[in-house]
Design an enzyme around this catalytic site. Sequence first.
Site, short mmCIF file in Angstrom:
data_model
loop_
_atom_site.label_atom_id
_atom_site.label_comp_id
_atom_site.label_asym_id
_atom_site.label_seq_id
_atom_site.Cartn_x
_atom_site.Cartn_y
_atom_site.Cartn_z
N ASP A 27 9.85 28.52 31.85
CA ASP A 27 8.94 27.96 30.86
C ASP A 27 8.68 26.50 31.23
O ASP A 27 9.60 25.76 31.63
CB ASP A 27 9.54 28.04 29.45
CG ASP A 27 8.51 27.69 28.38
OD1 ASP A 27 7.78 28.59 27.96
OD2 ASP A 27 8.42 26.51 28.02
N GLU A 68 2.53 29.51 29.00
CA GLU A 68 3.15 28.74 30.07
C GLU A 68 4.47 29.35 30.52
O GLU A 68 5.25 28.71 31.21
CB GLU A 68 3.39 27.29 29.62
CG GLU A 68 4.48 27.10 28.57
CD GLU A 68 3.99 27.32 27.14
OE1 GLU A 68 4.68 26.93 26.21
OE2 GLU A 68 2.88 27.89 26.96
#
Length: 645
Positions: A505, A549
């Site tokens: 992440d 993301e």
Amino acid sequence: MTLILLLVVLYRRGVGRPRPGECIVRDGLASLRTLLLVATLAPMPLMVGLAGWMVFTVSIQAVEDLERQQVDELADQLRDKVVDFFEVPRTAATFNAGQFKSGLVGLGRREDLLRSFLLQLRQQPLLTLLSIGTADGGYLAAGRPPVGAERGLRILEAGPGGGGALRIDRVDDDNRRSTSAGIGNPHYDARVRPWFLAALQADSLRWYPAYHYAIHDPGGLFEDMGMGMSVALRDEAGHLAGVLTADVALSQISRFLRAEMVRIDGIAFLAESGGALLASSGGEPIYHLEGGQVRRVLADQSDTPEIRLLGARILHSGRVTGRQSLEFEGRRYSARWQSIQLPDGPMLTIALALPESRYAEPAERALNRVGLLILGFWVVGVAAALLAAWWLSRPLLSLSRWAEELAEGGGRFSPSVRSPVREIVVLAHALDRMADRQRSHARDLERQVAERTQALVQANQRLVGLSLTDGLTGLANRRHFDEVLAREGDRSRRDRRPMSLLMLDVDWFKHYNDQYGHPAGDVVLCQIARILLESVRRPGDLAARYGGEEFAVILPGLDVHAAEGMAERIRARVEALAITHAHGLSGRVTISVGVAEMDLDDAHGAETLVGRADAALYRAKAGGRNRVETAGATAGPEGPEAPAA
């Protein structure tokens, strides 16, 4: 000539004016069938011979043109690949010289310098050595052995003064010294090496001539010749600090030429302008050691007879480019050579020879088939001539017999005559033209159907690719990830082999988008995706965009420790991008990674693996970000929702 003889025979058999009172019809006259056969068959030998000669001439010319074209195309391809090969050290030397000039690396930071060299070697497999020879004779290099099966990276280091031994150490996957590979040259002095002297003479970035490596490692893994570019490094006062070099082993070119030529039974070599071999497809050595001295092998003295013959022809021609036909032991070769001018370096010659039998034998088989085809057409033509003569003469024979019957007082009933009248011929021609148009129309329809079918197949393939790929990053999408995770999970439980999962992440990505905009955020995601694609290369591995993301990497066959090492390398490479992020750690974009290994005894291990990796990712976020966290050996309860990205 055949037609003239037949006409003379026919004339002497009674074609002439009748005498008074003589019947006009004479037994010596030729029949219409005979005349038709003569008119049809007389020109046939000439036509068959002319057709055969034209086919033979055109076929030979086509074979020669094809041979020249194939040789030219292959020679140009080899030349382009050799140019690309020598562009590798040029690019590396230019890059590192710029690094030294800008102060990004220096002799005072040896570990950083070695790390940079090792990283470049991993990224460019053709490089053999990146080295620094200091002004006091010391030596520091990173390299890979060009000989043998062991191709792991090495660190080579010798002390100053020329009195120190060359120490060789192996390198692990993290670019750190691991174990000793032995001691090489017992008295290594960089100042006497050809690349060092060449840099001092040119005082600028220049190619140095091919030379023999003086490493003398215990296993002989560096027993080779190399060539590359070197440049003198000077401080602000103009004093010599050392010499930088980027080098490639010439045996790599020989292996490439041998692989290219073995499949087409040809020969090729690369030589310097003086004729000394740099590489050869024959596999023979390009140098010999005699009393510690290197003796180069010239092309016209090669152990391979074909290369020796071609090298002598090139030497005697005195031209840098050309083509010739060679003959050796009953085999003919079509040869071509051309020059390669290295920028700021020497002129090289690359030569290629292909056996003409590669093209002549198929041409001979084609000519034999054409000859049989012509003979078949001739037989069919004779049969057709006989049939046509019979068909055309039959109505007239019927009419003549009817006329004789009329003269004798009979012939009351007219015979049934099927005469090839003009209308029937016109109709036959019209039907033939109509059939030709119908066949042409059918071929057009078949072609259109084939083209549209192919277009439909390609469109379906593109749709399948779009359904499995993320449109922004080019990685696998969530759907493809779920399918592969389930399939690989079942396979790992069945084969009892480990499988690990990375969940990644981007730290503070929402703040990044808010400050720099979503287009900039998309660029960051694409750069991270590129790093994942470069890092995950094993068959079966899969890198996917999990959502937003967040990314995921499936690693079949890797346990949690190996997966943790890969995760750390990926995290470090993302941090090394140095993408500015005002809200990020140290002012740059970073990632957090969660690592988990699947429990092979859990029937739902693949489903719970994502939760465990995600929980580890949460701990990495909660623990300060820009770090790797590993899940425990068994699944635990999932943590609370992770902090904002």
